[in-house]
Design an enzyme around this catalytic site. Structure first.
Site, PDB file in Angstrom:
ATOM      1  N   GLY A 161       0.831  -1.202   0.000  1.00 12.46           N
ATOM      2  CA  GLY A 161       0.000   0.000   0.000  1.00 12.46           C
ATOM      3  C   GLY A 161       0.862   1.248   0.000  1.00 12.46           C
ATOM      4  N   SER A 199       6.252   3.845  10.314  1.00 16.27           N
ATOM      5  CA  SER A 199       6.071   2.683   9.444  1.00 16.27           C
ATOM      6  C   SER A 199       4.598   2.315   9.360  1.00 16.27           C
ATOM      7  CB  SER A 199       6.865   1.503   9.995  1.00 16.27           C
ATOM      8  OG  SER A 199       6.216   1.036  11.157  1.00 16.27           O
ATOM      9  N   LYS A 200       4.322   1.425   8.423  1.00 15.82           N
ATOM     10  CA  LYS A 200       2.946   0.972   8.280  1.00 15.82           C
ATOM     11  C   LYS A 200       2.481   0.307   9.579  1.00 15.82           C
ATOM     12  CE  LYS A 200       3.623   0.581   3.384  1.00 15.82           C
ATOM     13  NZ  LYS A 200       3.812  -0.232   2.208  1.00 15.82           N
ATOM     14  N   ARG A 201       3.404  -0.400  10.214  1.00 18.27           N
ATOM     15  CA  ARG A 201       3.053  -1.089  11.465  1.00 18.27           C
ATOM     16  C   ARG A 201       2.741  -0.113  12.596  1.00 18.27           C
ATOM     17  NH1 ARG A 201       7.555  -4.115  11.544  1.00 18.27           N
ATOM     18  NH2 ARG A 201       7.298  -4.503   9.328  1.00 18.27           N
TER      19      ARG A 201
END
Ligand code: GLU
Length: 510
Positions: free
Chosen positions: A15, A264-266
């Site tokens: 994404g 980050s995405k996390r």
């Protein structure tokens, strides 16, 4: 001056997160400011990291943000195709051209040989070194082997790659438009693979060949690509294209809210904050909400992103896309990382809701209401309501809570907040209010307020003491815009009906 041509070159490996959108946005602003072209190029040469749906997602996110490429996979132009996998055949020729020029070589080392090189360097305490000038003559490649052997290996198509031959003891100097003068010693650069054994180019080869063929004038990308810049500069030089080399700038990282490292995405999941522009389904099958679904206006989203790392040198914070185009300059992008602040993002959205809801944006609210099962058959009424409640909405989704009681009588009435101070005098006040409201012909704010106050005075009640019960009867709870505004939009019948219902509830309990 040459026509400005910039590119946004994402890899469809997942994404697109807000850092990627900001890179696209800054490129776009720069292009538009200089009346140039903004090109979308999909860098999908690494098939092992390819993620289904990622390209479509990139295209949709850019469209939501109002960033329209001049050229790209969906806007074919003179320099296409704009998807690297469709350009596969042309890179090989360029890699071989570099071999001819003596700036690259064939390498036949097997994965085991590469592994034992790594082990050897490690045991010698040189794990910082890789396949490069100091070991290349000990390896199996066209530099170390006799020409006849190389030819024989090529003839039987022995698995091989093409590596760049980095000349040692050279200082690569270049100017980054944000960071100023930069330099890097070629002794620290390894002989990167340019063409893989399967004939696919690596990022380094494809990016330089494409930037050249697509006549890119400025390469603007994230800071993580800064260490690659010297390799690219060498490639421009080795190909003999140095006079056509683009200018460079590397954008700062977007940091976690506490400033501790890259967002980050996390982190999005961990901290419960959005990091994607729009909803994204990750590899684990979890759907992560984006700014769009959480109720952000695209205008607010890009305004917030633009200011994450840039300002125009004044205190101004609210900019439309056109204003950003007019004011943007790469030199004013900061070199240091920018902390992402979700509360600030919401502030931008609130400002944009207040600013833009009159300009056709009301239809977004209509969709939100209808999705929640509230049928809107009077657009004019909805527009009036939006004007009344927009100051109370930070996210578009807040409109649902702030406006639904205008369309549907509240399910529950917070009588508990009225009951302790409820008495017969107040009851009589509302009975009288119903009677007087029934006689009003011009159902409008000022008359409703005037009548309300007159009855209060006549009943020797402070109007402040009956305003809250009135509000709760109409809204169901203690919120909403001015109570006479609410009543005027609800209309005579509905207002009276709600007061009557409120009285029934209150009198049955006491
Ligand atoms: N394909 C690279 C990426 O995914 C592009 C880097 C560049 O702009 O040169 O970010």
């Amino acid at each position: 001056m040459k026509k400005v041509r910039v590119r946004f070159a994402p890899s469809p490996t997942g994404g697109l997160h807000l850092g990627g959108v900001r890179t696209a946005l800054y490129n776009y602003l720069f292009a538009k400011k200089h009346k140039g072209d903004f090109i979308l190029r999909i860098e999908d040469t690494d098939q092992s990291r390819y993620v289904e749906g990622a390209e479509q997602y990139i295209v949709e996110c850019l469209a939501w943000c109002g960033i329209q490429p001049n050229e790209g996979p969906h806007q074919e132009g003179e320099y296409g195709p704009y998807r690297q996998s469709k350009r596969k055949d042309l890179y090989k020729k360029y890699a071989e051209e570099l071999v001819q020029k003596g700036h690259a070589y064939y390498a036949f080392d097997t994965p085991e040989e590469i592994e034992s090189l790594r082990e050897k360097l490690k045991s010698e305490g040189k794990s910082n070194l890789q396949y490069g000038y100091h070991v290349r003559y000990d390896m199996r490649n066209s530099l170390s082997l006799p020409a006849a052997e190389t030819e024989a290996l090529l003839k039987i198509n022995f698995p091989h790659v093409i590596r760049i031959k980095i000349e040692p003891n050279e200082i690569i100097q270049f100017k980054d438009m944000i960071r100023g003068d930069m330099e890097m010693d070629t002794n620290n650069i390894d002989d990167k693979v340019l063409l893989k054994a399967d004939g696919m180019p690596t990022y380094h080869l494809a990016v330089v060949v494409d930037d050249y063929l697509m006549k890119i004038t400025h390469v603007f990308r994230g800071e993580e690509w800064l260490p690659s810049a010297p390799v690219h500069i060498l490639l421009w030089k080795y190909f003999g294209w140095k006079n056509r080399m683009p200018e460079w700038a590397h954008f700062p990282l977007i940091l976690k809210p506490d400033g501790n490292g890259k967002l980050s995405k996390r982190d999005g999941e961990r901290l419960g904050i959005p990091v994607f522009p729009m909803q994204w389904k990750d590899a684990a099958g979890d759907t992560l909400k984006g700014f769009k679904e959480l109720g952000f206006l695209p205008e607010a989203f890009i305004n917030m992103l633009a200011l994450l790392g840039w300002n125009d040198g004044t205190e101004q914070e609210i900019f439309s896309l056109n204003e950003l185009i007019a004011k943007f300059s790469i030199e004013r992008v900061h070199a240091s990382g920018a902390k992402f602040d979700y509360e600030k993002a919401k502030w931008f959205n609130h400002e944009w809701i207040k600013k833009s809801m009159g300009n056709g944006q009301w239809a977004i609210v209509k969709n939100i209401m209808e999705d929640a099962g509230i049928k809107i058959d009077d657009d004019e009424k909805l527009k009036k309501i939006i004007e009344l409640v927009k100051d109370r909405c930070t996210l578009l989704t807040d409109f649902l809570h702030q406006s639904s009681f205008f369309f549907k009588a509240p399910q529950t009435i917070d009588t508990a907040s009225i009951q302790p101070k409820w008495n017969e005098k107040k009851n009589q006040f509302f009975v009288e209010l119903i009677r007087s409201y029934q006689l009003i012909n011009q159902w409008q704010h000022d008359d409703l307020e005037k009548t309300f106050k007159e009855i209060a005075a006549a009943s020797q009640i402070k109007s402040g003491d009956v305003l809250l019960p009135f509000r709760i009867m109409l809204v169901g709870a203690k919120y909403g815009p001015g109570v006479f505004d609410i009543a005027s939009v609800l209309g005579k019948d509905e207002t009276i009906k709600r007061i009557e219902h409120g009285l029934t509830l209150l009198n049955n309990k006491s």
